[in-house]
Motif scaffolding. Structure first.
Motif, PDB file in Angstrom:
ATOM      1  N   PHE A   1      -9.503 -11.486  46.761  1.00 16.14           N
ATOM      2  CA  PHE A   1      -9.712 -10.380  45.701  1.00 16.14           C
ATOM      3  C   PHE A   1     -10.993  -9.617  45.364  1.00 16.14           C
ATOM      4  O   PHE A   1     -11.288  -8.663  45.564  1.00 16.14           O
ATOM      5  CB  PHE A   1      -9.121 -10.867  44.476  1.00 16.14           C
ATOM      6  N   PRO A   2     -12.252 -10.806  45.425  1.00 12.95           N
ATOM      7  CA  PRO A   2     -13.540 -10.249  45.003  1.00 12.95           C
ATOM      8  C   PRO A   2     -14.070  -9.473  46.187  1.00 12.95           C
ATOM      9  O   PRO A   2     -14.925  -8.642  46.226  1.00 12.95           O
ATOM     10  CB  PRO A   2     -14.127 -11.306  44.804  1.00 12.95           C
ATOM     11  N   ILE A   3     -13.664 -10.022  47.462  1.00  6.98           N
ATOM     12  CA  ILE A   3     -13.996  -9.360  48.837  1.00  6.98           C
ATOM     13  C   ILE A   3     -13.434  -7.933  48.930  1.00  6.98           C
ATOM     14  O   ILE A   3     -14.113  -6.790  49.184  1.00  6.98           O
ATOM     15  CB  ILE A   3     -13.767 -10.086  49.906  1.00  6.98           C
ATOM     16  N   LEU A   4     -12.375  -7.699  48.651  1.00 10.78           N
ATOM     17  CA  LEU A   4     -11.502  -6.515  48.797  1.00 10.78           C
ATOM     18  C   LEU A   4     -12.063  -5.647  47.781  1.00 10.78           C
ATOM     19  O   LEU A   4     -12.004  -4.319  47.745  1.00 10.78           O
ATOM     20  CB  LEU A   4      -9.944  -6.737  48.748  1.00 10.78           C
ATOM     21  N   ARG A   5     -12.300  -6.148  46.614  1.00 12.26           N
ATOM     22  CA  ARG A   5     -12.716  -5.260  45.371  1.00 12.26           C
ATOM     23  C   ARG A   5     -14.067  -4.548  45.609  1.00 12.26           C
ATOM     24  O   ARG A   5     -14.343  -3.593  45.051  1.00 12.26           O
ATOM     25  CB  ARG A   5     -12.803  -5.966  44.193  1.00 12.26           C
ATOM     26  N   GLU A   6     -14.848  -4.864  46.512  1.00  8.98           N
ATOM     27  CA  GLU A   6     -16.123  -4.409  46.711  1.00  8.98           C
ATOM     28  C   GLU A   6     -15.748  -2.890  47.245  1.00  8.98           C
ATOM     29  O   GLU A   6     -16.610  -1.827  46.791  1.00  8.98           O
ATOM     30  CB  GLU A   6     -16.712  -4.964  48.000  1.00  8.98           C
ATOM     31  N   ARG A   7     -14.788  -2.648  47.913  1.00 15.01           N
ATOM     32  CA  ARG A   7     -14.229  -1.251  48.535  1.00 15.01           C
ATOM     33  C   ARG A   7     -13.240  -0.565  47.636  1.00 15.01           C
ATOM     34  O   ARG A   7     -13.411   0.723  47.452  1.00 15.01           O
ATOM     35  CB  ARG A   7     -13.875  -1.494  49.877  1.00 15.01           C
TER      36      ARG A   7
ATOM     37  N   VAL B   1       3.870  -5.018  55.400  1.00 17.10           N
ATOM     38  CA  VAL B   1       3.359  -3.952  54.899  1.00 17.10           C
ATOM     39  C   VAL B   1       2.255  -3.867  53.944  1.00 17.10           C
ATOM     40  O   VAL B   1       1.236  -3.046  54.000  1.00 17.10           O
ATOM     41  CB  VAL B   1       4.712  -3.286  54.275  1.00 17.10           C
ATOM     42  N   GLY B   2       2.357  -5.124  53.145  1.00 20.48           N
ATOM     43  CA  GLY B   2       1.326  -4.877  52.159  1.00 20.48           C
ATOM     44  C   GLY B   2      -0.214  -5.348  52.808  1.00 20.48           C
ATOM     45  O   GLY B   2      -1.269  -5.354  52.249  1.00 20.48           O
ATOM     46  N   SER B   3      -0.192  -6.087  54.036  1.00 23.41           N
ATOM     47  CA  SER B   3      -1.402  -6.432  54.683  1.00 23.41           C
ATOM     48  C   SER B   3      -2.054  -5.684  55.531  1.00 23.41           C
ATOM     49  O   SER B   3      -3.105  -5.517  56.081  1.00 23.41           O
ATOM     50  CB  SER B   3      -1.044  -7.591  55.533  1.00 23.41           C
ATOM     51  N   VAL B   4      -1.387  -4.327  55.938  1.00 24.03           N
ATOM     52  CA  VAL B   4      -2.130  -3.252  56.696  1.00 24.03           C
ATOM     53  C   VAL B   4      -3.336  -2.587  56.178  1.00 24.03           C
ATOM     54  O   VAL B   4      -4.342  -2.464  56.757  1.00 24.03           O
ATOM     55  CB  VAL B   4      -1.153  -2.178  56.993  1.00 24.03           C
ATOM     56  N   ALA B   5      -3.069  -2.281  54.759  1.00 24.55           N
ATOM     57  CA  ALA B   5      -4.246  -1.894  54.104  1.00 24.55           C
ATOM     58  C   ALA B   5      -5.401  -2.707  53.889  1.00 24.55           C
ATOM     59  O   ALA B   5      -6.596  -2.445  53.930  1.00 24.55           O
ATOM     60  CB  ALA B   5      -3.898  -1.362  52.796  1.00 24.55           C
ATOM     61  N   PHE B   6      -4.901  -4.149  53.674  1.00 23.86           N
ATOM     62  CA  PHE B   6      -5.688  -5.254  53.651  1.00 23.86           C
ATOM     63  C   PHE B   6      -6.813  -5.196  54.920  1.00 23.86           C
ATOM     64  O   PHE B   6      -8.063  -5.272  54.854  1.00 23.86           O
ATOM     65  CB  PHE B   6      -4.999  -6.571  53.361  1.00 23.86           C
TER      66      PHE B   6
ATOM     67  N   LEU C   1     -11.014  -7.458  65.140  1.00 25.80           N
ATOM     68  CA  LEU C   1     -10.278  -8.437  64.563  1.00 25.80           C
ATOM     69  C   LEU C   1      -9.342  -8.014  63.453  1.00 25.80           C
ATOM     70  O   LEU C   1      -8.044  -8.006  63.718  1.00 25.80           O
ATOM     71  CB  LEU C   1     -11.106  -9.730  63.861  1.00 25.80           C
ATOM     72  N   PRO C   2      -9.629  -7.302  62.772  1.00 26.69           N
ATOM     73  CA  PRO C   2      -8.979  -6.429  61.479  1.00 26.69           C
ATOM     74  C   PRO C   2      -8.020  -5.392  62.061  1.00 26.69           C
ATOM     75  O   PRO C   2      -7.013  -5.233  61.620  1.00 26.69           O
ATOM     76  CB  PRO C   2     -10.170  -5.943  60.511  1.00 26.69           C
ATOM     77  N   LEU C   3      -8.544  -4.707  62.816  1.00 26.31           N
ATOM     78  CA  LEU C   3      -7.757  -3.769  63.893  1.00 26.31           C
ATOM     79  C   LEU C   3      -6.578  -4.255  64.445  1.00 26.31           C
ATOM     80  O   LEU C   3      -5.447  -3.791  64.374  1.00 26.31           O
ATOM     81  CB  LEU C   3      -8.481  -2.884  64.792  1.00 26.31           C
ATOM     82  N   VAL C   4      -6.709  -5.585  65.195  1.00 23.85           N
ATOM     83  CA  VAL C   4      -5.438  -6.228  65.711  1.00 23.85           C
ATOM     84  C   VAL C   4      -4.743  -6.851  64.470  1.00 23.85           C
ATOM     85  O   VAL C   4      -3.537  -6.769  64.580  1.00 23.85           O
ATOM     86  CB  VAL C   4      -6.123  -7.486  66.457  1.00 23.85           C
ATOM     87  N   GLY C   5      -5.187  -7.144  63.465  1.00 22.51           N
ATOM     88  CA  GLY C   5      -4.469  -7.511  62.315  1.00 22.51           C
ATOM     89  C   GLY C   5      -3.505  -6.479  61.650  1.00 22.51           C
ATOM     90  O   GLY C   5      -2.400  -6.790  61.359  1.00 22.51           O
ATOM     91  N   ALA C   6      -4.044  -5.345  61.512  1.00 18.61           N
ATOM     92  CA  ALA C   6      -3.156  -4.200  61.003  1.00 18.61           C
ATOM     93  C   ALA C   6      -2.176  -3.947  61.954  1.00 18.61           C
ATOM     94  O   ALA C   6      -1.051  -3.665  61.580  1.00 18.61           O
ATOM     95  CB  ALA C   6      -4.260  -3.070  60.912  1.00 18.61           C
ATOM     96  N   VAL C   7      -2.508  -3.889  63.402  1.00 18.16           N
ATOM     97  CA  VAL C   7      -1.241  -3.691  64.261  1.00 18.16           C
ATOM     98  C   VAL C   7      -0.325  -4.768  64.302  1.00 18.16           C
ATOM     99  O   VAL C   7       1.125  -4.895  64.139  1.00 18.16           O
ATOM    100  CB  VAL C   7      -1.876  -3.571  65.508  1.00 18.16           C
TER     101      VAL C   7
END
Length: 221
Positions: A71-77, A145-150, A164-170
């Motif tokens: 949460f605190p990491i994502l809240r930055e953006r 579905v909820g983790s793509v935006a993450f 790494l996060p691009l592979v995660g989104a896919v």
């Protein structure tokens, strides 16, 4: 924001423990839960079955912890994405818990069989098994579905290697798609879950060994 290594390692360990808890728990449950005719002997295998169910419950607790620590990491953006990811993990956990309840109902069926498997018990066995199956697939749709935006938020933050996060989104997108196909009777869920599972394993290893990068506001913008 400088993210302490302890925070990063804690997240990595939560991913690792979640992976182990679900994997071992599923193995223990399925070692007992095979076919309806095994209901008559389930009473003698209560310990591994309950142990597996408890590990599945532990997994649900751990995935909520992952959402909270991110949460605190994502809240930055984006506060919205941060809240949505926590809600995603909570919803995933709740639906998985429902699946565990179905499994425990099967255990109760086995104990009430008293050495005999009747057509009624077989019907209930199939019903509860299907309920567990549906709960798992719905949980994976929610997670995917909820983790793509993450993942896209992690990509934009530059706190991890870009790939790494691009592979995660896919991977998470494919996970959700695979679960939908499973609900329509197409057994492709395991195949489609591979990229998402690999992402979580690589993310786990990266967070434990490397941690998040320190990013200046100009770079993160």
């Amino acid at each position: 924001m400088n993210i302490p290594r302890l925070h990063s390692r804690s997240l990595g360990m939560l991913f690792l423990f979640s992976f182990l808890a679900y994997g071992i728990g599923t193995a223990l449950v399925t070692s007992v839960l095979k076919e309806p005719e095994h209901l008559a002997v389930m009473a003698g295998q209560r310990t591994p079955f309950v142990g597996g169910a408890l590990l599945l419950l532990l997994n649900s607790i751990l995935v909520v912890g992952i959402g909270v620590l991110f949460f605190p990491i994502l809240r930055e953006r984006s506060l919205g994405i941060a809240v949505a990811y926590v809600c995603t993990r909570v919803m995933e956990a709740l639906v998985l818990i429902i699946g565990v309840v179905f499994l425990l109902c099967i255990l109760q069926l086995g104990e009430s069989a008293q050495g005999q498997t009747t057509p009624e018990l077989v019907t209930l066995f199939k019903l509860f098994s299907k309920g567990n199956f549906w709960a798992y697939q719905l949980a994976m749709i929610t997670l995917g579905v909820g983790s793509v935006a993450f993942c896209l938020s992690l990509y934009q933050s530059r706190r991890l290697p870009s790939l790494l996060p691009l592979v995660g989104a896919v991977g998470y997108g494919l996970l959700a798609l695979g679960a939908v196909l499973e609900l329509f009777g197409l057994p492709w869920g395991i195949l489609f879950s591979g990229p998402g599972g690999l992402f979580e394993l690589f993310l786990c290893g990266w967070l434990i060994t490397k941690g998040f990068r320190t990013v200046t506001p100009s770079v993160a913008a």
